[in-house]
Design a protein around this motif. Structure first.
Motif, mmCIF file in Angstrom:
data_model
loop_
_atom_site.group_PDB
_atom_site.id
_atom_site.type_symbol
_atom_site.label_atom_id
_atom_site.label_comp_id
_atom_site.label_asym_id
_atom_site.label_seq_id
_atom_site.Cartn_x
_atom_site.Cartn_y
_atom_site.Cartn_z
ATOM 1 N N UNK A 191 43.022 28.865 40.705
ATOM 2 C CA UNK A 191 42.404 29.460 41.884
ATOM 3 C C UNK A 191 43.055 30.784 42.248
ATOM 4 N N UNK A 192 44.372 30.925 41.979
ATOM 5 C CA UNK A 192 45.066 32.165 42.297
ATOM 6 C C UNK A 192 45.000 33.168 41.164
ATOM 7 N N UNK A 193 44.771 32.692 39.946
ATOM 8 C CA UNK A 193 44.812 33.559 38.782
ATOM 9 C C UNK A 193 43.671 34.559 38.781
ATOM 10 N N UNK A 194 43.974 35.786 38.404
ATOM 11 C CA UNK A 194 42.966 36.826 38.301
ATOM 12 C C UNK A 194 42.698 37.185 36.856
ATOM 13 N N UNK A 225 52.339 34.364 36.356
ATOM 14 C CA UNK A 225 51.726 34.119 37.655
ATOM 15 C C UNK A 225 50.331 33.527 37.573
ATOM 16 N N UNK A 226 49.855 33.228 36.374
ATOM 17 C CA UNK A 226 48.569 32.560 36.219
ATOM 18 C C UNK A 226 47.405 33.490 35.945
ATOM 19 N N UNK A 239 30.839 41.608 31.432
ATOM 20 C CA UNK A 239 30.610 40.171 31.643
ATOM 21 C C UNK A 239 31.900 39.423 31.943
ATOM 22 N N UNK A 240 33.033 40.017 31.595
ATOM 23 C CA UNK A 240 34.320 39.357 31.832
ATOM 24 C C UNK A 240 34.730 39.373 33.298
ATOM 25 N N UNK A 241 34.058 40.200 34.103
ATOM 26 C CA UNK A 241 34.340 40.263 35.554
ATOM 27 C C UNK A 241 35.832 40.482 35.840
ATOM 28 N N UNK A 242 36.358 41.535 35.284
ATOM 29 C CA UNK A 242 37.761 41.859 35.538
ATOM 30 C C UNK A 242 37.970 42.230 36.996
ATOM 31 N N UNK A 243 39.123 41.862 37.515
ATOM 32 C CA UNK A 243 39.474 42.171 38.904
ATOM 33 C C UNK A 243 40.117 43.538 39.050
ATOM 34 N N UNK A 244 40.772 44.004 37.984
ATOM 35 C CA UNK A 244 41.524 45.252 38.091
ATOM 36 C C UNK A 244 41.756 45.812 36.688
ATOM 37 N N UNK A 245 41.902 47.126 36.611
ATOM 38 C CA UNK A 245 42.333 47.784 35.379
ATOM 39 C C UNK A 245 43.777 48.241 35.570
ATOM 40 N N UNK A 278 45.868 44.554 45.111
ATOM 41 C CA UNK A 278 44.665 45.300 44.722
ATOM 42 C C UNK A 278 43.577 44.341 44.236
ATOM 43 N N UNK A 279 43.975 43.307 43.527
ATOM 44 C CA UNK A 279 43.002 42.321 43.046
ATOM 45 C C UNK A 279 42.371 41.562 44.209
#
Length: 533
Positions: free
Chosen positions: A22-25, A50-51, A148-154, A472-473
């Motif tokens: 749930x916490x992993x980005x 950190x997951x 499609x991977x829906x990344x949270x941040x670069x 940021x995520x």
């Protein structure tokens, strides 16, 4: 607190620190190869702990970024040839050419020749970076997978800016692991940087500048502007036009990043203005030392009270020119200390019995050993922060790039001696080492003070790096921390337009005042003439 409350508190802390789905980005990483990758990889391992799921974009020719790793999934981009920054042999030949130019003659011509070599190197490396980014963006299947991977941040390094363009195209919040950008030091892109006390890359001056040093600083700032406008921007122009915006340029894309994880600690760096979206993580790669292997430990212990000197020239530069290596070996042979020297290439004939040559050494573990007395280094950022972390004074042999400026900073703190490798001889090198090892000269005392300051922080640098990346995520960016100043034209940024309007008003008022005085004078002189008549 009741036992039940204490148990609940403990469980809450445990749940907070344990990695969870749930916490992993989901983090997309577009790194720079070579020594830049070494510290980026350390950060990735911590984020993975950190997951977080991590995907790393790498070229098929990469020397350092492994295709398979337990803490990330790689996305390999087929390229025709390796970038020169990825090739240790190319970097060794570049070093050899640079040393030959500077050794022949100290003159304006040599300085110009060195700048041409550097600009040529940067030109090739930036072209390779832009070409790889184009290969990524023109691959519609790959772009579809990335979206499609829906990344949270670069997470990227803007030293070479292909990742900046890819992140902007994908519309991802951008976090930089940064000290250098495409044409110089990162602060100059986003923070006020008065040239009267903020040194530029290559100037080799401290923050206490004489008039001559200020002229030198301005000259090197001019060189950085030349590299930006004449070399770098044109290379990325077509990439920006085709995939971002015809009006965009690579420098403005860099300035628009959400967060800058700056590999700087002001224990080492000179004080300067900064911005709220800059987070300082200098030394984040440092850690306590681990035990040495039994063979290496036995060699170190055999040094007795004299201790050990460590020498390493970093990832890309394994050795000096043969004649320089012979000189270094002869100087080491004069010392009562034992020496562990990472040296690639032919074994010097002047090597003493007190010197152990190795192809690789556990640098951090050796620097943290209680018998280590000094560190001979080229002045790379990673090694410098490890020396600060463990409190080991430094003998600097800067060779290329930022290494000269790094050593200026250490020398200004009284923790290092710096030598010119093109002017070295056995006596000079030996004397410098003996001075560094002399406890009465206070190099060790000053470095231990510097180390205590570095350690005395409320949060560890790595914890700051992880927290702000996750920040940021969580918030899909950090626009509230970012200035809009980079979107302003230069005349507006420097209030030239306001000053021109104010100057115009003042000039207009002065003209009106002048005309009024002139009319009044005529009226007064006219009435006087009438009375006389």
């Amino acid at each position: 607190m009741t036992p039940r409350g204490a148990t609940l508190g403990f469980l809450q802390l445990l749940l907070w620190y344990l990695p969870s789905a749930t916490r992993g980005g989901n983090i997309l990483v577009y790194p720079v190869d070579g020594s830049h990758w070494l510290n980026m990889n350390i950060l990735l391992k911590e984020l993975h702990r950190g997951g977080h799921a991590i995907s790393v974009v790498r070229s098929s020719s990469s020397w350092y970024i492994a295709e398979e790793a337990p803490h990330y999934t790689s996305i390999t981009v087929p390229v025709a040839a390796a970038s020169n920054f990825e090739d240790p042999e190319y970097m060794a030949s570049f070093l050899e050419r640079s040393l030959e130019i500077w050794t022949r003659q100290r003159s304006v011509g040599s300085f110009v020749a060195l700048q041409k070599e550097l600009i040529s190197l940067l030109d090739e490396a930036h072209r390779a970076s832009a070409e790889m980014a184009r290969l990524v963006l023109e691959n519609r299947e790959l772009v579809g997978r990335l979206r499609a991977s829906n990344f949270d941040v670069m997470l990227t390094d803007p030293g070479f800016a292909g990742g900046v363009v890819v992140g902007k195209y994908l519309g991802l919040p951008m976090v930089f692991n940064v000290r250098w950008i495409t044409n110089g030091e990162g602060h100059f892109a986003i923070a006020p940087s008065p040239l009267s006390y903020v040194p530029t890359l290559g100037s080799l001056v401290s923050d206490k500048m004489s008039f001559g040093n200020k002229l030198k600083n301005i000259l090197h700032y001019g060189i950085s502007l030349y590299i930006d406008h004449v070399t770098v921007r044109p290379i990325y122009r077509s990439l920006c036009e085709d995939f971002i915006d015809p009006a965009a340029n690579i420098y403005s894309l860099i300035q628009g990043a959400d967060l800058w994880l700056m590999r700087v600690d002001f224990v080492f760096e000179f004080p300067r203005p900064t911005m709220p979206n800059v987070v300082y993580i200098g030394g984040f790669q440092c850690r306590p030392s681990n035990p040495l292997t039994s063979e290496l430990e036995a060699f170190v212990q055999s040094s007795g009270d004299h201790g050990v000197v460590i020498m390493s020239l970093g990832t890309l530069l394994g050795s000096l020119l043969p004649e320089m290596s012979e000189m270094v070996a002869a100087a080491f042979a004069r010392l009562p200390q034992k020496v562990v020297w990472r040296h690639l290439g032919p074994k010097p004939s002047a090597l003493g019995n007190n010197t152990l040559i190795v192809d690789w050494l556990p640098q951090n573990d050796l620097l943290g050993h209680p018998k280590t007395r000094a560190f001979v280094t080229h002045g790379g950022t990673n090694g410098i922060y490890e020396a600060i972390y463990h409190g080991v004074p430094v003998l600097g042999l800067p060779l290329i790039f930022d290494q000269f400026d790094n050593m200026v900073r250490l020398e200004a703190r009284g923790v290092a001696k710096v030598l010119d490798v093109t002017q070295l001889d056995v006596d000079t090198f030996t004397d410098a080492l003996r001075e560094l090892l002399d406890e009465e000269k206070l190099y060790k005392v000053n470095m231990m003070k510097m180390s205590r300051l570095h350690h005395d922080q409320p949060l560890k640098p790595m914890d700051r790096a992880v927290f702000w990346t996750e920040f940021v995520m969580r918030h899909k960016g950090a626009s509230h921390l970012c200035t809009e100043s980079y979107k302003m034209p230069w005349y507006s940024y420097h209030s030239v337009d306001v000053m021109l309007v104010m100057l115009s008003v003042v000039v207009f008022l002065l003209l009106v005042f002048y005309m009024c005085c002139k009319v009044l004078f005529r009226l007064v002189t006219g009435k006087g003439k009438l009375k006389q008549n």
